[in-house]
Design an enzyme around this catalytic site. Sequence first.
Site, PDB file in Angstrom:
ATOM      1  N   GLY A  45       0.825  -1.203   0.000  1.00 23.10           N
ATOM      2  CA  GLY A  45       0.000   0.000   0.000  1.00 23.10           C
ATOM      3  C   GLY A  45       0.854   1.246   0.000  1.00 23.10           C
ATOM      4  O   GLY A  45       2.007   1.222   0.453  1.00 23.10           O
ATOM      5  N   GLN A  50       2.821   9.950   1.219  1.00 20.06           N
ATOM      6  CA  GLN A  50       4.158   9.356   1.351  1.00 20.06           C
ATOM      7  C   GLN A  50       5.117   9.752   0.236  1.00 20.06           C
ATOM      8  O   GLN A  50       6.318   9.549   0.349  1.00 20.06           O
ATOM      9  CB  GLN A  50       4.055   7.824   1.393  1.00 20.06           C
ATOM     10  CG  GLN A  50       3.422   7.302   2.669  1.00 20.06           C
ATOM     11  CD  GLN A  50       3.319   5.799   2.616  1.00 20.06           C
ATOM     12  OE1 GLN A  50       2.379   5.254   2.071  1.00 20.06           O
ATOM     13  NE2 GLN A  50       4.298   5.094   3.173  1.00 20.06           N
ATOM     14  N   CYS A  92       5.589  -0.169   7.481  1.00 18.17           N
ATOM     15  CA  CYS A  92       5.276   0.960   6.596  1.00 18.17           C
ATOM     16  C   CYS A  92       6.503   1.293   5.755  1.00 18.17           C
ATOM     17  O   CYS A  92       7.622   1.276   6.261  1.00 18.17           O
ATOM     18  CB  CYS A  92       4.885   2.160   7.445  1.00 18.17           C
ATOM     19  SG  CYS A  92       4.541   3.645   6.490  1.00 18.17           S
ATOM     20  N   LEU A  93       6.278   1.606   4.481  1.00 18.98           N
ATOM     21  CA  LEU A  93       7.401   1.960   3.605  1.00 18.98           C
ATOM     22  C   LEU A  93       8.101   3.240   4.077  1.00 18.98           C
ATOM     23  O   LEU A  93       9.249   3.466   3.744  1.00 18.98           O
ATOM     24  CB  LEU A  93       6.909   2.137   2.159  1.00 18.98           C
ATOM     25  CG  LEU A  93       6.405   0.864   1.462  1.00 18.98           C
ATOM     26  CD1 LEU A  93       5.826   1.201   0.097  1.00 18.98           C
ATOM     27  CD2 LEU A  93       7.531  -0.163   1.325  1.00 18.98           C
ATOM     28  N   HIS A 134      -4.488   1.788   7.549  1.00 17.27           N
ATOM     29  CA  HIS A 134      -3.116   2.302   7.557  1.00 17.27           C
ATOM     30  C   HIS A 134      -2.989   3.444   6.541  1.00 17.27           C
ATOM     31  O   HIS A 134      -2.430   4.504   6.851  1.00 17.27           O
ATOM     32  CB  HIS A 134      -2.167   1.145   7.228  1.00 17.27           C
ATOM     33  CG  HIS A 134      -0.729   1.514   7.178  1.00 17.27           C
ATOM     34  ND1 HIS A 134       0.189   1.097   8.116  1.00 17.27           N
ATOM     35  CD2 HIS A 134      -0.021   2.266   6.292  1.00 17.27           C
ATOM     36  CE1 HIS A 134       1.378   1.585   7.810  1.00 17.27           C
ATOM     37  NE2 HIS A 134       1.279   2.291   6.700  1.00 17.27           N
ATOM     38  N   GLU A 135      -3.519   3.239   5.330  1.00 14.10           N
ATOM     39  CA  GLU A 135      -3.406   4.281   4.285  1.00 14.10           C
ATOM     40  C   GLU A 135      -4.281   5.487   4.608  1.00 14.10           C
ATOM     41  O   GLU A 135      -3.884   6.632   4.360  1.00 14.10           O
ATOM     42  CB  GLU A 135      -3.759   3.706   2.913  1.00 14.10           C
ATOM     43  CG  GLU A 135      -2.920   2.510   2.458  1.00 14.10           C
ATOM     44  CD  GLU A 135      -1.420   2.671   2.644  1.00 14.10           C
ATOM     45  OE1 GLU A 135      -0.911   3.806   2.577  1.00 14.10           O
ATOM     46  OE2 GLU A 135      -0.748   1.649   2.892  1.00 14.10           O
ATOM     47  N   HIS A 138      -2.418   7.681   6.863  1.00 16.71           N
ATOM     48  CA  HIS A 138      -1.440   8.515   6.140  1.00 16.71           C
ATOM     49  C   HIS A 138      -2.113   9.782   5.599  1.00 16.71           C
ATOM     50  O   HIS A 138      -1.560  10.876   5.681  1.00 16.71           O
ATOM     51  CB  HIS A 138      -0.845   7.747   4.960  1.00 16.71           C
ATOM     52  CG  HIS A 138       0.318   6.869   5.312  1.00 16.71           C
ATOM     53  ND1 HIS A 138       1.447   7.321   5.950  1.00 16.71           N
ATOM     54  CD2 HIS A 138       0.546   5.551   5.074  1.00 16.71           C
ATOM     55  CE1 HIS A 138       2.308   6.326   6.113  1.00 16.71           C
ATOM     56  NE2 HIS A 138       1.783   5.233   5.593  1.00 16.71           N
TER      57      HIS A 138
HETATM   58 NI    NI Z   1       2.571   3.324   5.512  1.00 17.30          NI
END
Ligand code: NI
Length: 169
Positions: A45, A50, A92-93, A134-135, A138
Amino acid sequence: MIRPILKYGDDHLHEPAGEVSEVTPDIQQLADDMVETMYAAPGIGLAATQIGVPLRIFVVDLSLGRDIEGLIVMINPVFVERTGMQLEDEGCLSVPGFNATVARPARAVVKGLDRGGVERTIEGTGLLARAFQHEMDHLDGKVFLDRLQGIKKQMIVRRIKKLMRSHQW
Ligand code: NI
């Protein structure tokens, strides 16, 4: 085009994103870049926040691109319903190398526009529900670390700060 992913510590990750006023070719290009960036990472995701774009768009693909039906593009997503609770490990990235157990609803129904500007409602359970939330976090300027409490968060933040000081972050 693959875009650089912002890491924890970047103020842009903590800014709430604004609504997309119209699904234009530029917005579609942005969504395509997000998909490419997510697959390249690789991750399941990615939110526009991000990559430093403060617009309410996220992409999710639990299959990491292996299943053509797996890709979800959500523009201006809102929660329709959230029920239950799950406790699972999450990463998370934007926080590479760190995981923590985060409490999330077990089921989440999200409504938004797809890449073509068509309204979609998608129900997620388990990992998909977790990814949606989660997204969405963000897009509201939150990362999963903000969902942790006390010592667990402090430990991870301390380790990230150490990496920052030695220019490894
Ligand atoms: Ni994330």
